[in-house]
Motif scaffolding. Structure first.
Motif, mmCIF file in Angstrom:
data_model
loop_
_atom_site.group_PDB
_atom_site.id
_atom_site.type_symbol
_atom_site.label_atom_id
_atom_site.label_comp_id
_atom_site.label_asym_id
_atom_site.label_seq_id
_atom_site.Cartn_x
_atom_site.Cartn_y
_atom_site.Cartn_z
ATOM 1 N N LEU A 188 0.742 -1.217 -0.055
ATOM 2 C CA LEU A 188 0.061 0.209 0.071
ATOM 3 C C LEU A 188 0.978 1.256 0.015
ATOM 4 O O LEU A 188 1.650 1.287 0.454
ATOM 5 C CB LEU A 188 -0.835 -0.102 1.410
ATOM 6 C CG LEU A 188 -1.620 -1.370 1.511
ATOM 7 C CD1 LEU A 188 -2.630 -1.092 2.615
ATOM 8 C CD2 LEU A 188 -2.651 -1.300 0.096
ATOM 9 N N SER A 189 0.455 2.311 -0.590
ATOM 10 C CA SER A 189 1.281 3.310 -0.758
ATOM 11 C C SER A 189 0.489 4.900 -0.389
ATOM 12 O O SER A 189 0.954 5.795 -0.035
ATOM 13 C CB SER A 189 1.763 3.691 -2.146
ATOM 14 O OG SER A 189 0.573 3.846 -3.136
ATOM 15 N N GLY A 190 -0.852 4.843 -0.355
ATOM 16 C CA GLY A 190 -1.717 6.055 0.096
ATOM 17 C C GLY A 190 -3.004 5.647 -0.115
ATOM 18 O O GLY A 190 -3.625 4.457 -0.271
ATOM 19 N N GLY A 191 -3.987 6.693 0.052
ATOM 20 C CA GLY A 191 -5.329 6.346 -0.102
ATOM 21 C C GLY A 191 -6.290 7.584 -0.096
ATOM 22 O O GLY A 191 -5.699 8.946 0.142
ATOM 23 N N ALA A 192 -7.653 7.427 0.137
ATOM 24 C CA ALA A 192 -8.572 8.387 0.240
ATOM 25 C C ALA A 192 -9.764 8.060 1.092
ATOM 26 O O ALA A 192 -10.051 6.692 0.823
ATOM 27 C CB ALA A 192 -8.924 9.123 -1.077
ATOM 28 N N TRP A 193 -10.307 8.841 1.898
ATOM 29 C CA TRP A 193 -11.416 8.485 2.600
ATOM 30 C C TRP A 193 -12.714 9.015 1.873
ATOM 31 O O TRP A 193 -12.908 10.220 1.475
ATOM 32 C CB TRP A 193 -11.475 9.133 3.830
ATOM 33 C CG TRP A 193 -12.221 8.538 5.062
ATOM 34 C CD1 TRP A 193 -13.502 7.780 5.157
ATOM 35 C CD2 TRP A 193 -12.059 8.297 6.513
ATOM 36 N NE1 TRP A 193 -13.948 7.341 6.198
ATOM 37 C CE2 TRP A 193 -13.002 7.680 7.256
ATOM 38 C CE3 TRP A 193 -10.811 8.805 7.206
ATOM 39 C CZ2 TRP A 193 -12.815 7.316 8.622
ATOM 40 C CZ3 TRP A 193 -10.690 8.497 8.517
ATOM 41 C CH2 TRP A 193 -11.751 7.833 9.290
ATOM 42 N N ASN A 194 -13.746 8.170 1.733
ATOM 43 C CA ASN A 194 -14.950 8.487 0.852
ATOM 44 C C ASN A 194 -15.761 9.575 1.604
ATOM 45 O O ASN A 194 -16.283 9.135 2.736
ATOM 46 C CB ASN A 194 -15.702 7.298 0.669
ATOM 47 C CG ASN A 194 -16.902 7.375 -0.312
ATOM 48 O OD1 ASN A 194 -17.391 8.421 -0.509
ATOM 49 N ND2 ASN A 194 -17.019 6.460 -0.786
ATOM 50 N N PRO A 195 -15.981 10.644 1.157
ATOM 51 C CA PRO A 195 -16.637 11.652 1.633
ATOM 52 C C PRO A 195 -18.304 11.349 1.782
ATOM 53 O O PRO A 195 -19.049 12.159 2.364
ATOM 54 C CB PRO A 195 -16.423 13.023 0.809
ATOM 55 C CG PRO A 195 -16.103 12.458 -0.322
ATOM 56 C CD PRO A 195 -15.633 11.052 -0.271
ATOM 57 N N HIS A 196 -18.593 10.366 0.723
ATOM 58 C CA HIS A 196 -19.919 10.117 0.749
ATOM 59 C C HIS A 196 -20.453 8.788 1.845
ATOM 60 O O HIS A 196 -21.643 8.793 2.037
ATOM 61 C CB HIS A 196 -20.554 9.819 -0.735
ATOM 62 C CG HIS A 196 -20.030 10.952 -1.454
ATOM 63 N ND1 HIS A 196 -20.969 12.066 -1.712
ATOM 64 C CD2 HIS A 196 -19.001 11.054 -2.361
ATOM 65 C CE1 HIS A 196 -20.227 12.686 -2.705
ATOM 66 N NE2 HIS A 196 -19.118 11.937 -3.080
ATOM 67 N N ASP A 197 -19.488 8.091 2.172
ATOM 68 C CA ASP A 197 -19.674 7.171 2.893
ATOM 69 C C ASP A 197 -18.466 6.898 3.964
ATOM 70 O O ASP A 197 -17.410 6.411 3.357
ATOM 71 C CB ASP A 197 -19.867 5.681 2.280
ATOM 72 C CG ASP A 197 -19.981 4.413 2.868
ATOM 73 O OD1 ASP A 197 -20.049 4.358 4.068
ATOM 74 O OD2 ASP A 197 -20.013 3.428 2.413
ATOM 75 N N VAL A 198 -18.476 7.354 5.302
ATOM 76 C CA VAL A 198 -17.480 7.162 5.844
ATOM 77 C C VAL A 198 -16.976 5.898 6.262
ATOM 78 O O VAL A 198 -15.941 5.952 7.177
ATOM 79 C CB VAL A 198 -17.874 8.236 7.208
ATOM 80 C CG1 VAL A 198 -18.104 9.861 6.924
ATOM 81 C CG2 VAL A 198 -19.135 7.527 8.068
ATOM 82 N N ASN A 199 -17.765 4.793 5.970
ATOM 83 C CA ASN A 199 -17.191 3.595 6.316
ATOM 84 C C ASN A 199 -16.319 2.967 5.098
ATOM 85 O O ASN A 199 -15.943 1.622 5.339
ATOM 86 C CB ASN A 199 -18.456 2.698 6.275
ATOM 87 C CG ASN A 199 -19.066 2.897 7.736
ATOM 88 O OD1 ASN A 199 -18.557 3.239 8.929
ATOM 89 N ND2 ASN A 199 -20.459 2.993 7.535
ATOM 90 N N ALA A 200 -16.293 3.803 4.261
ATOM 91 C CA ALA A 200 -15.314 3.418 2.857
ATOM 92 C C ALA A 200 -14.210 4.015 2.742
ATOM 93 O O ALA A 200 -14.158 5.286 2.780
ATOM 94 C CB ALA A 200 -16.314 3.452 1.755
#
Length: 351
Positions: A171-183
């Motif tokens: 893994l190198s990075g990521g983003a938190w889904n603003p429409h679904d905080v569980n994703a």
């Protein structure tokens, strides 16, 4: 349309690669950035755009003990931020608080609120809860995802849950889904992985090689944008993620970062190791079209606009940040430590 930068510049003393919008600052357009020097004492700069928009002012300069590889501002407290850092021998992550400035540029030391010290491998990023006040944080190393609970008053952080992506993935990075905080979307060498934080399990993936950057479209549910080394920028509809719904050509060298505008749907920034920042308008209407029997051919036929290419850089550009307070403003950071603030207002009437 292409051309050099006409923006407002600010120079850091050392090399740098990460910059963050200070979303919680509702009075000023502000950014945080940090340096990446192996031998010198590193610095965190708090930058604010002047009220007339003609000058970038350093409101605070703070020493940081190690090289800063990732930096993110807290979405609900403008004095709190996270860094991922390297000592030269190992990586770590911590949450910091900026002291009260009282008009002084050279301020007291940053206060370390908490250390995210559960990692044993190379830490890559820290993600804050997408919006609003919440004590949840995510940190990722090469194999693991951690969900934390932060208590700034007690200066502590507790691991709520964790899981491993497996030895076959890095893994190198990521983003938190603003429409679904569980994703959460996590980037890797061979895929983008989608994780459900309720179970801390991977629920889906997009098989793509060398994804360097990922961002959710904050205005449109199910839409994700990726930046890939040599194959450019892809827009995905996660309801039918076998092929991208849009393709943008990217950069002449590696495409490293991609950011969706917080307010204007379809407005995308990308940056790369070709020393350029590109401003795109990817038509939002095409993401609503039904997938045809020949989706790849359909994708290639769609028209996407390169609105501008900012080329007045002397080094690779790794850092990008839209202003959430003034969404027509963005900051870029090249590896030589040059911060540039640009306005995209001239392009908005065309969108």
């Amino acid at each position: 349309m292409q051309g050099g930068s006409s923006g407002i510049g600010y120079g850091l003393k050392y090399q740098a690669r990460c910059i963050s919008d200070v979303k919680a600052d509702t009075d000023y357009t502000s950014f945080l950035t940090g340096t990446l020097s192996l031998k010198e004492e590193n610095e965190v700069h708090l930058l604010r755009l002047s009220s007339g928009g003609s000058e970038l002012i350093c409101e605070g300069l703070f020493s940081h003990p190690n090289e800063i590889w990732d930096l993110a501002s807290c979405p609900f407290d403008q004095r709190i931020f996270s860094t991922v850092f390297s000592t030269g021998e190992s990586f770590g992550a911590a949450i910091w608080q900026i002291p009260e400035l009282y008009g002084q540029l050279n301020s007291p030391q940053l206060e370390r609120i908490a250390s995210l010290d559960a990692h044993v491998g190379k830490v890559n990023c820290v993600l804050w809860w997408p919006s609003g006040r919440c004590d949840k944080l995510i940190s990722m190393d090469e194999q693991n995802i951690f969900l934390w609970s932060l208590d700034s008053s007690k200066k502590s952080a507790e691991v709520l849950s964790k899981d491993s992506a497996g030895m076959l993935h890095s893994l190198s990075g990521g983003a938190w889904n603003p429409h679904d905080v569980n994703a959460v979307a996590a980037t890797g060498e061979s895929s983008v992985q989608f994780w459900d934080l309720r179970t801390m399990k991977k629920v889906n993936s997009i098989e793509r090689a060398h994804v360097r950057g990922v961002d959710y479209n904050p205005k449109r549910e199910h839409i994700l944008v990726t930046a890939e080394d040599e194959s450019g920028i892809h827009v995905w509809d996660l309801r039918k993620a076998k092929v991208p719904v849009q393709e943008l050509p990217g950069h002449t060298h590696w495409t490293w970062a991609v950011k969706c505008n917080p307010e204007y749907d379809g407005l995308i920034l990308s940056a790369g190791t070709d020393s350029a920042v590109n401003l795109w308008y990817a038509s939002a209407s095409s993401t609503d079209e039904k997938t045809s029997e020949r989706p790849v051919e359909s994708t290639r036929q769609r028209v996407n606009l390169l609105l501008n290419s900012y080329t007045d850089y002397e080094d690779s550009v790794y850092g990008l940040a839209w202003s959430s307070r003034e969404p027509w403003v963005f900051a870029s950071l090249s590896y030589d430590g040059r911060v540039v603030i640009e306005s995209v207002k001239p392009f908005l009437p065309r969108i």
